[in-house]
Design a protein around this motif. Structure first.
Motif, PDB file in Angstrom:
ATOM      1  N   LEU A  60       1.164  -1.833   0.056  1.00 26.67           N
ATOM      2  CA  LEU A  60      -0.012  -0.155  -0.082  1.00 26.67           C
ATOM      3  C   LEU A  60       1.092   1.213   0.151  1.00 26.67           C
ATOM      4  O   LEU A  60       0.772   2.270  -0.888  1.00 26.67           O
ATOM      5  N   SER A  61       1.944   1.387   0.432  1.00 27.84           N
ATOM      6  CA  SER A  61       2.645   2.189   0.339  1.00 27.84           C
ATOM      7  C   SER A  61       3.345   3.044  -0.797  1.00 27.84           C
ATOM      8  O   SER A  61       3.902   3.757  -1.223  1.00 27.84           O
ATOM      9  N   ILE A  62       3.021   2.229  -1.860  1.00 30.09           N
ATOM     10  CA  ILE A  62       3.266   2.456  -3.309  1.00 30.09           C
ATOM     11  C   ILE A  62       2.567   3.938  -3.559  1.00 30.09           C
ATOM     12  O   ILE A  62       3.133   4.934  -4.143  1.00 30.09           O
ATOM     13  N   ASP A  63       0.954   3.568  -3.495  1.00 29.74           N
ATOM     14  CA  ASP A  63       0.359   4.957  -3.496  1.00 29.74           C
ATOM     15  C   ASP A  63      -0.518   5.616  -2.741  1.00 29.74           C
ATOM     16  O   ASP A  63      -1.040   6.653  -3.254  1.00 29.74           O
ATOM     17  N   TYR A  64      -0.151   5.207  -1.110  1.00 28.24           N
ATOM     18  CA  TYR A  64      -0.861   5.678  -0.414  1.00 28.24           C
ATOM     19  C   TYR A  64      -0.209   6.075   0.736  1.00 28.24           C
ATOM     20  O   TYR A  64      -0.743   5.863   2.115  1.00 28.24           O
ATOM     21  N   THR A  65       1.091   7.153   0.484  1.00 27.52           N
ATOM     22  CA  THR A  65       1.237   7.645   1.483  1.00 27.52           C
ATOM     23  C   THR A  65       1.193   8.396   2.358  1.00 27.52           C
ATOM     24  O   THR A  65       1.380   8.005   3.471  1.00 27.52           O
ATOM     25  N   ASP A  66       0.115   9.092   2.139  1.00 30.80           N
ATOM     26  CA  ASP A  66      -0.597   9.928   2.769  1.00 30.80           C
ATOM     27  C   ASP A  66      -1.931   9.041   3.759  1.00 30.80           C
ATOM     28  O   ASP A  66      -1.939   9.882   4.138  1.00 30.80           O
ATOM     29  N   ARG A  67      -1.899   8.144   3.158  1.00 33.53           N
ATOM     30  CA  ARG A  67      -3.364   7.271   3.648  1.00 33.53           C
ATOM     31  C   ARG A  67      -2.994   5.789   4.123  1.00 33.53           C
ATOM     32  O   ARG A  67      -3.670   5.288   4.290  1.00 33.53           O
ATOM     33  N   LEU A  68      -1.861   6.121   4.261  1.00 39.39           N
ATOM     34  CA  LEU A  68      -1.373   4.286   4.608  1.00 39.39           C
ATOM     35  C   LEU A  68      -1.532   4.220   5.889  1.00 39.39           C
ATOM     36  O   LEU A  68      -2.291   2.475   5.690  1.00 39.39           O
ATOM     37  N   ASP A  69      -1.775   4.209   6.743  1.00 39.71           N
ATOM     38  CA  ASP A  69      -2.637   3.588   8.425  1.00 39.71           C
ATOM     39  C   ASP A  69      -3.886   3.296   7.743  1.00 39.71           C
ATOM     40  O   ASP A  69      -4.537   2.386   8.391  1.00 39.71           O
ATOM     41  N   GLU A  70      -4.995   4.003   6.878  1.00 35.24           N
ATOM     42  CA  GLU A  70      -6.051   3.819   6.891  1.00 35.24           C
ATOM     43  C   GLU A  70      -6.134   3.255   5.968  1.00 35.24           C
ATOM     44  O   GLU A  70      -7.047   1.878   5.995  1.00 35.24           O
ATOM     45  N   MET A  71      -5.660   3.147   5.101  1.00 31.98           N
ATOM     46  CA  MET A  71      -5.741   2.070   4.114  1.00 31.98           C
ATOM     47  C   MET A  71      -5.332   0.640   4.868  1.00 31.98           C
ATOM     48  O   MET A  71      -6.117  -0.569   4.147  1.00 31.98           O
ATOM     49  N   LEU A  72      -4.329   0.377   5.676  1.00 34.21           N
ATOM     50  CA  LEU A  72      -3.711  -0.462   6.216  1.00 34.21           C
ATOM     51  C   LEU A  72      -4.991  -0.942   6.766  1.00 34.21           C
ATOM     52  O   LEU A  72      -5.445  -2.708   6.624  1.00 34.21           O
ATOM     53  N   ALA A  73      -5.197  -0.207   7.583  1.00 34.04           N
ATOM     54  CA  ALA A  73      -6.773  -0.824   8.804  1.00 34.04           C
ATOM     55  C   ALA A  73      -7.720  -1.563   8.140  1.00 34.04           C
ATOM     56  O   ALA A  73      -8.750  -2.902   8.494  1.00 34.04           O
ATOM     57  N   GLY A  74      -8.344  -1.346   6.616  1.00 33.38           N
ATOM     58  CA  GLY A  74      -9.236  -1.121   5.989  1.00 33.38           C
ATOM     59  C   GLY A  74      -9.521  -2.499   5.259  1.00 33.38           C
ATOM     60  O   GLY A  74      -9.957  -3.486   4.818  1.00 33.38           O
ATOM     61  N   ARG A  75      -7.657  -3.110   4.872  1.00 32.73           N
ATOM     62  CA  ARG A  75      -7.459  -3.654   4.262  1.00 32.73           C
ATOM     63  C   ARG A  75      -7.909  -5.166   5.456  1.00 32.73           C
ATOM     64  O   ARG A  75      -8.159  -5.923   4.916  1.00 32.73           O
ATOM     65  N   LEU A  76      -7.108  -4.907   6.091  1.00 31.14           N
ATOM     66  CA  LEU A  76      -7.424  -5.428   7.912  1.00 31.14           C
ATOM     67  C   LEU A  76      -8.540  -6.533   8.156  1.00 31.14           C
ATOM     68  O   LEU A  76      -9.014  -7.552   8.554  1.00 31.14           O
ATOM     69  N   GLU A  77      -9.188  -5.269   7.944  1.00 30.58           N
ATOM     70  CA  GLU A  77     -10.362  -5.442   7.980  1.00 30.58           C
ATOM     71  C   GLU A  77     -11.130  -6.541   7.312  1.00 30.58           C
ATOM     72  O   GLU A  77     -12.023  -7.422   7.241  1.00 30.58           O
ATOM     73  N   ARG A  78     -10.892  -6.586   5.948  1.00 26.36           N
ATOM     74  CA  ARG A  78     -11.617  -7.393   5.291  1.00 26.36           C
ATOM     75  C   ARG A  78     -10.740  -8.564   5.306  1.00 26.36           C
ATOM     76  O   ARG A  78     -12.018 -10.117   5.347  1.00 26.36           O
ATOM     77  N   GLN A  79     -10.017  -8.685   5.670  1.00 29.96           N
ATOM     78  CA  GLN A  79     -10.010 -10.125   6.503  1.00 29.96           C
ATOM     79  C   GLN A  79     -10.133 -11.224   7.398  1.00 29.96           C
ATOM     80  O   GLN A  79     -10.882 -11.941   7.799  1.00 29.96           O
ATOM     81  N   ARG A  80     -10.978  -9.368   8.728  1.00 29.58           N
ATOM     82  CA  ARG A  80     -12.281 -10.629   9.344  1.00 29.58           C
ATOM     83  C   ARG A  80     -13.934 -11.808   9.151  1.00 29.58           C
ATOM     84  O   ARG A  80     -13.702 -12.381   9.815  1.00 29.58           O
TER      85      ARG A  80
END
Length: 276
Positions: free
Chosen positions: A125-145
């Motif tokens: 995610l850091s490739i394209d979303y450096t300004d919203r990295l934490d938010e994007m990561l949280a969204g991806r991990l939420e998918r895994q639930r």
């Protein structure tokens, strides 16, 4: 100074979460400092979440529900908030993925999102979303639930062998990611096959794609380009891609052989004694 920025609760799930947190906190007769002390965080964090400047975590939401005795309201709401952090063009797919009974996917570049470790996902995610990295990561991990449910979807993944050799995030991150893939060997609802280089041309040369099957709704086919996704229930497309996926499964290594390949690459390429 306490931030009292006004929110429009209908603007987004995040705004709704913030507005409700403020309303219920004030209804309980607590200021931000007092609530922060109860849930073991700073008043600043409470304020940032109340003004939709920061995305809440699931842990924060669980503590808020306990502190304000809201019956799990924020714990339920946070899932919607986190999914809303995904790219807008991807959100429709994520919603359908969460409802699917059977997920079949071929991935030629990266580990499938549902099987990524947090460190691997962060590097991607850091490739394209450096300004919203934490938010994007949280969204991806939420998918895994969805894989943690009492009745998770059946997940069948075919990975190109190249995925094992593409070093994402460094050697330690890759070693942990391959170890994570191996951990699914004992999960009855997750089947993982590797498509080896020796296969040559195959039914997935057109690129990554996913098929979603549901208990009552029509099947869906999904593929994506750099910044957009394409999803269709066209019966002919479903028929063609389903046959293509079956051909990929037939060409790939068995589940047992795939496990052996992943373990071998993990040690030979990313093991502590491996040559860089």
């Amino acid at each position: 100074m306490v931030n009292i920025r006004s929110l429009d609760p209908s603007a987004s799930p995040l705004d709704y979460y913030g507005a409700e947190l403020r309303r219920l906190r004030e209804g309980a007769g607590l200021n931000q400092v007092q609530l922060g002390a109860i849930v073991f965080c700073t008043a600043s964090l409470v304020g940032q979440i109340e003004t939709a400047k920061k995305v809440p975590t699931r842990e924060f939401s669980e503590r808020i529900d306990a502190a304000l005795m809201t019956g799990g309201f924020f714990t339920r709401l946070v899932g919607l908030v986190l999914r809303s952090q995904l790219p807008s063009w991807f959100q429709e797919y994520a919603e359908m993925e969460a409802k699917a009974a059977y997920i079949s996917t071929y991935q030629c570049q990266l580990v499938y999102g549902l099987l990524q470790t947090p460190e691997y996902a962060r590097a991607v995610l850091s490739i394209d979303y450096t300004d919203r990295l934490d938010e994007m990561l949280a969204g991806r991990l939420e998918r895994q639930r969805i894989l943690q449910r009492d009745h998770p979807p059946v997940l069948w993944v075919v990975l190109d062998e190249a995925v094992l050799y593409r070093e994402v995030g460094g050697r330690e991150v890759m070693r942990a990611q391959l170890a994570h893939l191996l951990s699914f060997a004992s999960e009855p609802w997750v089947q993982l096959q590797m498509l080896p280089f020796k296969v040559g041309e195959h039914a997935g040369v057109v690129g990554t794609f996913t098929l979603l099957r549901f208990d009552k709704d029509p099947d869906l086919f999904y593929s994506e380009s750099y910044d957009s996704g394409h999803m269709t229930a066209n019966p002919q497309v479903i028929r063609e891609r389903s046959v293509g996926y079956s051909r990929l499964q037939a060409a790939a290594l068995s589940v047992e052989e795939s496990t052996e390949l992943i373990a071998r690459v993990m040690e030979e390429r990313y093991g502590h004694g491996a040559v860089a």
